[in-house]
Design a protein around this motif. Structure first.
Motif, PDB file in Angstrom:
ATOM      1  N   ASN A 149       0.830  -1.206   0.000  1.00  0.00           N
ATOM      2  CA  ASN A 149       0.000   0.000   0.000  1.00  0.00           C
ATOM      3  C   ASN A 149       0.861   1.252   0.000  1.00  0.00           C
ATOM      4  O   ASN A 149       0.505   2.258  -0.612  1.00  0.00           O
ATOM      5  N   LYS A 150       1.988   1.184   0.704  1.00  0.00           N
ATOM      6  CA  LYS A 150       2.876   2.345   0.794  1.00  0.00           C
ATOM      7  C   LYS A 150       4.328   1.904   0.593  1.00  0.00           C
ATOM      8  O   LYS A 150       4.733   0.856   1.111  1.00  0.00           O
ATOM      9  N   LEU A 162       0.529   3.142   9.652  1.00  0.00           N
ATOM     10  CA  LEU A 162       1.333   2.109   9.004  1.00  0.00           C
ATOM     11  C   LEU A 162       0.549   0.803   9.010  1.00  0.00           C
ATOM     12  O   LEU A 162      -0.129   0.477   9.992  1.00  0.00           O
ATOM     13  N   ASP A 182       3.481  -2.598   4.392  1.00  0.00           N
ATOM     14  CA  ASP A 182       4.119  -1.339   4.018  1.00  0.00           C
ATOM     15  C   ASP A 182       5.626  -1.523   3.978  1.00  0.00           C
ATOM     16  O   ASP A 182       6.214  -2.241   4.796  1.00  0.00           O
TER      17      ASP A 182
END
Length: 287
Positions: A79-80, A242, A246
């Motif tokens: 996602n990140k 978070l 991630d």
């Protein structure tokens, strides 16, 4: 435990990896335990994900139930992707930048993620593509406003990473196109697999090395971090949640191509290896 993502002719699955053999042996964990999903990011979100994986892996080793395929990035769909810049004093100096007083943060997108033995593709519009060997942290559970003394509880494990950068876009363009210089397709190789946090007693005592066509270009130690992993996690989680899967690139030591005289840029046919203590070797070819 070493755990990764394998692509076969028919599926993509989470595998446990036995590295005492060459080539490594892969155990299809979901074939043994159907409750284990085919996404490592989803495994991390499960309360008993790693314990299930360990049990399935042990059974697979004993039964000799191995699978063949091609490794992709351990987390192919984060996602990140968060990066920390100038986190080694010597790299800040070679970059002619001030020593940061707090973490310098930027991001990449999912299109940058690639895995072991996959190509780093040079954009036709860039002639100054650089390498950056980095320790990568994979987050293992959701957290917001994480206290620094609790930060390591949120780490699932670690892997090698290469924060590839088009310097003529990042720095050379009018207005400095930092985002575009960092987010070309394939500009974030990670892998070859995730090594669980229990296998790395002190991530602040690891050697980080990058070799280009067999020549050592970068050699540093994570003990040289300006901001440790726990400080980075606490800092980031002040402003964002978070989540499992991630990816955090923690910074690169000195020796990047931009800082050399003469400067060194990646070219088609180059072989790049990132090796970090306990995390094996991430290998990529440049095309």
């Amino acid at each position: 435990m070493r755990i990764g993502t394998l692509k076969t002719d028919t599926k993509q699955c989470v595998v446990g990896i036995e590295t005492h053999f060459s080539p490594p042996l892969f155990v299809d964990l979901s074939a043994i335990d159907p409750e284990i999903p085919d996404s490592l990011k989803t495994v991390l979100s499960m309360e008993d994900g790693f314990s299930r994986c360990r049990s399935a892996f042990d059974y697979g080793l004993q039964s000799g139930d191995f699978i063949e395929g091609i490794l992709v990035a351990p987390i192919p769909d984060p996602n990140k992707v968060i990066c920390i810049g100038l986190n080694y004093r010597d790299h800040a100096i070679e970059s002619n930048m001030a020593i940061p007083e707090e973490p310098v943060c930027f991001g990449k997108f999912g299109n940058t993620i690639t895995g072991m033995n996959s190509p780093i593709r040079l954009p036709a519009v860039s002639s100054q593509v650089d390498y950056e060997a980095e320790l990568v942290v994979i987050i293992g559970k959701q957290g917001y406003n994480i206290p620094q003394d609790k930060a390591f509880e949120y780490v699932a494990g670690y892997c090698n990473g290469n924060d590839v950068s088009a310097r003529d876009w990042q720095i050379g363009k009018p207005g400095k196109q930092w985002l575009l210089g960092k987010t070309a397709d394939t500009f974030a190789p990670i892998g070859p697999w995730l090594v669980t946090a229990d296998e790395i007693p002190d991530p602040h005592q690891l050697k980080v090395e990058l070799r280009l066509n067999g020549e050592t270009m970068q050699s540093g130690k994570t003990s040289e971090f300006i901001f440790g992993i726990d400080a980075v996690i606490a800092y980031l989680s002040q402003i964002m949640t978070l989540e499992p899967g991630d990816v955090i690139f923690t910074g690169t030591p000195a020796g990047v191509g931009m800082g050399r005289n003469p400067q060194v840029w990646l070219k088609a046919g180059d072989h790049v290896e990132v090796e970090i203590t306990g995390l094996d070797v991430l290998k990529n070819v440049v095309v």
